[in-house]
Write a protein that holds these residues in place. Structure first.
Motif, mmCIF file in Angstrom:
data_model
loop_
_atom_site.group_PDB
_atom_site.id
_atom_site.type_symbol
_atom_site.label_atom_id
_atom_site.label_comp_id
_atom_site.label_asym_id
_atom_site.label_seq_id
_atom_site.Cartn_x
_atom_site.Cartn_y
_atom_site.Cartn_z
ATOM 1 N N SER A 1 0.821 -1.088 -0.087
ATOM 2 C CA SER A 1 0.045 0.020 -0.044
ATOM 3 C C SER A 1 0.750 1.393 0.002
ATOM 4 O O SER A 1 0.598 2.299 -0.710
ATOM 5 C CB SER A 1 -1.008 -0.054 1.237
ATOM 6 N N VAL A 2 2.044 1.113 0.652
ATOM 7 C CA VAL A 2 2.785 2.273 0.788
ATOM 8 C C VAL A 2 3.409 2.462 -0.540
ATOM 9 O O VAL A 2 3.568 3.795 -1.103
ATOM 10 C CB VAL A 2 4.218 2.004 1.850
ATOM 11 N N GLN B 1 0.878 4.260 -2.670
ATOM 12 C CA GLN B 1 0.776 5.577 -2.321
ATOM 13 C C GLN B 1 1.916 6.626 -3.056
ATOM 14 O O GLN B 1 1.629 7.753 -3.414
ATOM 15 C CB GLN B 1 0.852 5.832 -0.962
ATOM 16 N N GLN C 1 -5.990 -1.278 0.092
ATOM 17 C CA GLN C 1 -5.245 -0.367 -0.706
ATOM 18 C C GLN C 1 -6.215 0.722 -1.183
ATOM 19 O O GLN C 1 -5.621 1.803 -1.267
ATOM 20 C CB GLN C 1 -4.782 -1.131 -1.916
ATOM 21 N N MET D 1 -6.450 3.550 1.332
ATOM 22 C CA MET D 1 -5.022 4.164 1.513
ATOM 23 C C MET D 1 -4.746 5.115 0.369
ATOM 24 O O MET D 1 -3.994 5.916 0.638
ATOM 25 C CB MET D 1 -4.101 3.113 1.883
ATOM 26 N N LEU D 2 -5.590 5.104 -0.676
ATOM 27 C CA LEU D 2 -5.226 6.164 -1.760
ATOM 28 C C LEU D 2 -5.483 7.585 -1.120
ATOM 29 O O LEU D 2 -6.256 7.854 -0.537
ATOM 30 C CB LEU D 2 -6.011 5.792 -2.829
ATOM 31 N N ALA D 3 -4.637 8.338 -1.835
ATOM 32 C CA ALA D 3 -4.800 9.687 -1.650
ATOM 33 C C ALA D 3 -6.031 10.349 -2.506
ATOM 34 O O ALA D 3 -6.314 9.515 -3.554
ATOM 35 C CB ALA D 3 -3.551 10.579 -1.931
ATOM 36 N N GLN E 1 -5.487 10.506 -6.104
ATOM 37 C CA GLN E 1 -5.342 9.378 -6.677
ATOM 38 C C GLN E 1 -6.751 9.093 -7.178
ATOM 39 O O GLN E 1 -6.833 8.333 -8.343
ATOM 40 C CB GLN E 1 -4.440 8.190 -5.955
#
Length: 181
Positions: free
Chosen positions: A2-3, A6, A28, A31-33, A36
């Motif tokens: 996930s990092v 990102q 995932q 966690m997306l900005a 994104q």
């Protein structure tokens, strides 16, 4: 992983193939900005599964673009959970097309907040089924605009004999509430 996702910029997110987007795990997605998520194209949004859409944070949902909302299939719309439905802005709801409005469940209609209902376009309200209309909370009927009520079809207004005495027609309810004002 996930990092790593990102670290992708918007151009890289846009470069993902729809099948790659469909392969993203729920964690995932959350966690997306925001940029994104807004970077997803129509084909990418169409590839998302219901679980992926419901994994989006409410802040991400509220930032979806009109073209992204329009890209959702009826199946995707009908799978949205309470948190995602409530996160939709009136403007996003106005982007729903005929098919999308038609698949809104009675449960989803109950989740709508007053501002969301009053933001629907008159033609959208005219498409609502009896089940959808009856699911609207009484307190939220007050928020419907006159043009929305005026645009309703006759069969939405006149209660059929098949309904039990416990159910009131939406038109009767609207008239009663307007007279109380």
């Amino acid at each position: 992983e996930s990092v790593q996702l990102q670290a992708f910029g918007v151009p890289q997110v846009k470069a993902l193939q729809p099948q790659q987007v469909a392969g993203l795990r729920s964690e995932q997605m959350g966690m997306l900005a925001s940029d994104q998520v807004r970077g997803f194209g129509s084909e990418q949004v169409s590839a998302l599964l219901g679980a992926q859409l419901n994994a989006l944070r409410t802040g991400q949902v509220s930032l979806l673009l009109t073209e992204q909302i329009r890209a959702l299939s009826g199946s995707q719309v009908s799978m949205l959970d309470a948190a995602r439905v409530v996160a939709l802005s009136p403007g996003q709801l106005q982007a729903l097309d005929t098919a999308q409005v038609g698949v809104l469940t009675a449960q989803q209609m109950q989740w709508f907040e007053s501002a969301q209902l009053s933001g629907l376009q008159a033609w959208q309200v005219s498409l609502l089924s009896m089940d959808q209309l009856q699911a609207i909370e009484t307190r939220d009927v007050r928020m419907l605009q006159a043009v929305q009520v005026g645009g309703m079809r006759s069969d939405q207004i006149v209660r059929s004999e098949e309904h039990t005495s416990e159910l009131q027609s939406l038109a009767y309810l609207v008239c009663r509430l307007l007279l109380e004002k």
